[in-house]
Design a protein around this motif. Structure first.
Motif: not given
Length: 324
Positions: A162-191
């Motif tokens: 379960e711990g490994v599965a939760f960790g891998f799910t966190a990695a997958v979700v974070f990768a998608v979040a980074l893609w959105i940040t880079d490609n859809k919200l890059a113009r927003l100020r970081g703060t």
């Protein structure tokens, strides 16, 4: 107004190393809090609530505007929900397996981001990047003690899986979040992006707590040790996050960001000293291979203006790619 002068490199590296240690300490404190019956959602609420107050202060101080298009707002809400999910998964992993292992699994997010970017029409990974990704996965196999567990089928208890599965799910979700940040919200100020993300995280955790979807999710610590650990995780995360934003323009992140990837190493040391979480020599070697591969991968690309380690920055996603 001229840009603030950069810190000398040795000072910048020291500050980033201390920030990475603070984020690692946040996860150690979280494990202690969970071991003393603290609700997982309560930890997320406390951490995100304090960080949100800091971000609101920064946004007001900088005089930022919140006037965006409807499409930007939609992507921002999606980003916030992804980071809320990632926060839940990271803490769920930390509560089940050694902290260092949980963070090592989460740190495969850069690999997943590269593959996701390629799948969605971006550039394919270079041969060097592909080799480093393979090296990271090779190290992760030993860090998770996979050879031993395969040779002893009964040794993989449900909590470890379960711990490994939760960790891998966190990695997958974070990768998608980074893609959105880079490609859809890059113009927003970081703060601003981080503040709005934190608002969604706080609201999502509040709704989950009120609805009772996670039994015991908002339980108070049962002991004084649990209270101390809860306060420590809030202070460590809030302090690390605040200093990162305050000092960011002087830290030369494009050059020094890979230093933040020592977080799993720091968590390995803290886990041993504080939690008595011992890993085998092969697991330690595997973990060092993973961290080395991630650092080399980060050095190869043109780093953004923030750290690339997924665990510590896990909520605000202030910079690119960020979980802080």
């Amino acid at each position: 107004m001229s840009a603030p002068a950069l810190f000398p490199r040795h000072i910048a590296v020291l500050i980033l190393a201390l920030l990475a240690c603070a984020f690692a300490g946040n996860h150690i404190a979280a494990r202690i809090a969970f071991d003393h019956d603290t609700g997982l959602l309560l930890a997320i609420l406390c951490r995100s609530g304090v960080t949100l107050l800091v971000l609101i202060g920064l946004v007001l101080w900088q005089g930022e505007t919140l006037r965006f298009s409807a499409q930007t707002w939609r992507w921002q809400i999606v980003l916030g929900l992804l980071i809320a999910t990632q926060s839940f998964c990271i803490y769920s992993a930390v509560a089940r397996i050694p902290v260092a292992l949980a963070l090592l699994v989460v740190n495969v997010a850069p690999i997943l981001l590269a593959l996701l970017t390629w799948a969605l029409g971006g550039a394919a990974p270079t041969r060097r990047a592909a080799l480093l990704m393979g090296l990271i996965l090779f190290g992760l196999v030993f860090a998770l003690d996979v050879p031993h567990r395969l040779s002893n089928p009964g040794s993989s208890e449900p909590q470890w899986l379960e711990g490994v599965a939760f960790g891998f799910t966190a990695a997958v979700v974070f990768a998608v979040a980074l893609w959105i940040t880079d490609n859809k919200l890059a113009r927003l100020r970081g703060t601003v992006r981080s503040m709005l993300t934190m608002v969604v995280v706080f609201v999502a955790a509040s709704v989950a707590g009120i609805s009772g979807v996670l039994p015991g999710g908002v339980d108070l610590p049962a002991t004084s040790t649990g209270w101390t650990a809860l306060a420590s995780l809030v202070v460590l995360y809030g302090l690390g996050f605040s200093l990162l934003f305050i000092c960011m323009t002087r830290l030369d992140m494009a050059r020094n960001a890979p230093v933040m990837n020592i977080e799993p190493v720091a968590s390995l040391l803290f886990g041993w000293l504080i939690l008595d979480q011992l890993l085998s020599s092969s697991q330690v070697i595997g973990g060092l291979i993973v961290v080395s591969g991630i650092v080399l991968l980060a050095l190869k690309r043109n780093p953004p203006s923030t750290p690339t380690s997924p665990s510590q920055k896990a909520e605000p996603n202030a910079c690119k790619p960020s979980d802080a």
